[in-house]
Design a protein around this motif. Sequence first.
Motif, short mmCIF file in Angstrom:
data_model
loop_
_atom_site.label_atom_id
_atom_site.label_comp_id
_atom_site.label_asym_id
_atom_site.label_seq_id
_atom_site.Cartn_x
_atom_site.Cartn_y
_atom_site.Cartn_z
N GLY A 87 0.78 -1.23 0.00
CA GLY A 87 0.00 0.00 0.00
C GLY A 87 0.81 1.27 0.00
N CYS A 261 -7.42 -3.83 -2.22
CA CYS A 261 -7.46 -3.06 -0.97
C CYS A 261 -8.28 -3.81 0.08
CB CYS A 261 -8.06 -1.69 -1.25
SG CYS A 261 -8.24 -0.65 0.18
N ASN A 296 -2.71 -5.07 -0.91
CA ASN A 296 -2.78 -4.71 0.50
C ASN A 296 -3.90 -5.54 1.11
OD1 ASN A 296 -3.54 -2.64 2.90
ND2 ASN A 296 -1.42 -2.50 2.31
N SER A 308 -3.32 2.95 0.33
CA SER A 308 -3.10 2.23 -0.93
C SER A 308 -3.86 2.85 -2.10
CB SER A 308 -3.49 0.75 -0.78
OG SER A 308 -4.86 0.61 -0.47
#
Length: 588
Positions: A87, A261, A296, A308
């Motif tokens: 990230g 994410c 991430n 991120s």
Amino acid sequence: MTAQGNIYGINGPIIYLKGDSGFQMNEMVYVGTGRLVGEVIGLTSERTTIEVYEETTGLKPGEPVAGTGAPVSATLAPGILTSIFDGIERPLNAIQKESGCYIDRGIHADSLDTKKKWHAHMTVKKGDRLYPGAVIAEVPETRAITHKVMVPPDMEGFVLSVAEDGDYTIEEPLVTIQKKDGSEAILSMTQKWPIRVPRPVSRRYPASRPLITGQRIVDTLFPLAKGGTAAIPGGFGTGKTMMQHQIAKWSDADIIIYIGCGERGNEMTQVLEEFSQLDDPRTGNPLMERTTLIANTSNMPVAAREASLYSGLTLAEYYRDMGYHVAIMADSTSRWAEALRELSGRLEEMPAEEGFPAYLASRLSQFYERAGMVQNLNGSEGSVSIIGAVSPQGGDFSEPVTQNTKRFVRCFWGLDKNLAYARHFPAIQWLTSYSEYLTDLSGWYETNVDKSFVEYRNRLVMLLNQESSLMEIVKLIGSDVLPDDQKLVLEIARVIRLGFLQQNAFHKDDTCVPLKKQFKMMEIILYLYEKCRALISMGMPVSVLKEEKIFERVIAIRYDVPNDRPDMFDGYKKQIDDFYNSVMERNA
């Protein structure tokens, strides 16, 4: 002289320093003896608040905190493509070589390889006046993408010296310029840019060109413009990630930035493996040659998850400034919002709906507003398109992240679990989805595909809406009571659903369909509807029409007509005419 301080308090990823430490807002700092990466997020005369992007277990009050004097920034240079970052733009491949399968705390690795040499072809000469964004060198970063080394957006001047064409590392000097104030500056292939600051542009353009994805329900019914924003909300298993994979592989974007994410580790592993094995349909080379992955996962520190998205945006804007069209896949913004919620709780902020911070909408708008089709500082055109997946708990679209996202995106592809469980993919529910770009793009469709494209699209949507209304009656009293013209609407709507909206990602022709074929498929379906409606008006029952299996033959067009054979559609029109004539003769 950089600022220094000592830890006073620790609350998960949030640490506090007592008094005025001398740090700046958003300054990057190194925390503790392990030199963990952190960012200043709050300053008062009594205390400094820092969020740490790594696991804080073992930190103790009194440990030192050292400032860097600069904000958290992305390193921008050749080598970004094909790479996999975490990230905060640390290269996972380099970290694996140093620490194995687990990321050690406090590990530091250059974002990009500083020893690899790149071949630079210089595009400026001594005495040239350089403005912000001007291209000073071209570097073949991959077989698919030429990296354009640019003057930073905050710098201009006259060229004093230029290196010869040749091989250089990203840190070696290429050009020396004299700035307005008379000082000299050395330009290399590397730029640094704060991730939370949008890169400047000359002007923004309104939406005028579609991002062509090859997915019929997207390109025809709910199109996304280049430089546009779209949300893909859906519950678990409805196909959000697969939808983003298809768009990443087949869309006409030049560069893909995929941001995983807060997703599960095994799902991110699947993405990494698949993207590494996929061939780029445009060039035949590996798709990774024009892709960057930011991984991430949900077990990584929560603060880095929040950063991120901004890291990915900064990389996308950098390639946009070169004149490329970039598509960002953010999977998923719900996990990002959950990171905001956790950090907000640690900061003891007043919670809003469902515990999310009151500034959730503001942060979402800041993210989506960085999309756009623009004229860059160097006069080129580029775009950043953002496609954000949303994972509402239980598939509830009324929760805050989905509702606030709808305020800032102009394209909404709502996934339906019932369609997904029925194996209808893409599982986009045509009754709840919408695109506000259709009016903006209608001129492009008329010029580049056919002047009837939008009219045919609207007629398809009207038939699907009629089917929805009729199905309410059918559920109550059955379909036998419907008049034949309404039964025909149900039959044609079935043809649209199975033959047009449904798509097979594993079929060589159906996985990606050009717009010309999409238009021809609409034309054939509507031609069949007109001919059948003429027969119904003459008293022919729908049951007689279904005996000829013409509806099944039209559904099978998606498989039977290759993408490079649009001439075959004339044969289908002839089949429909023959069907019409045979029914007329048989019932004369």
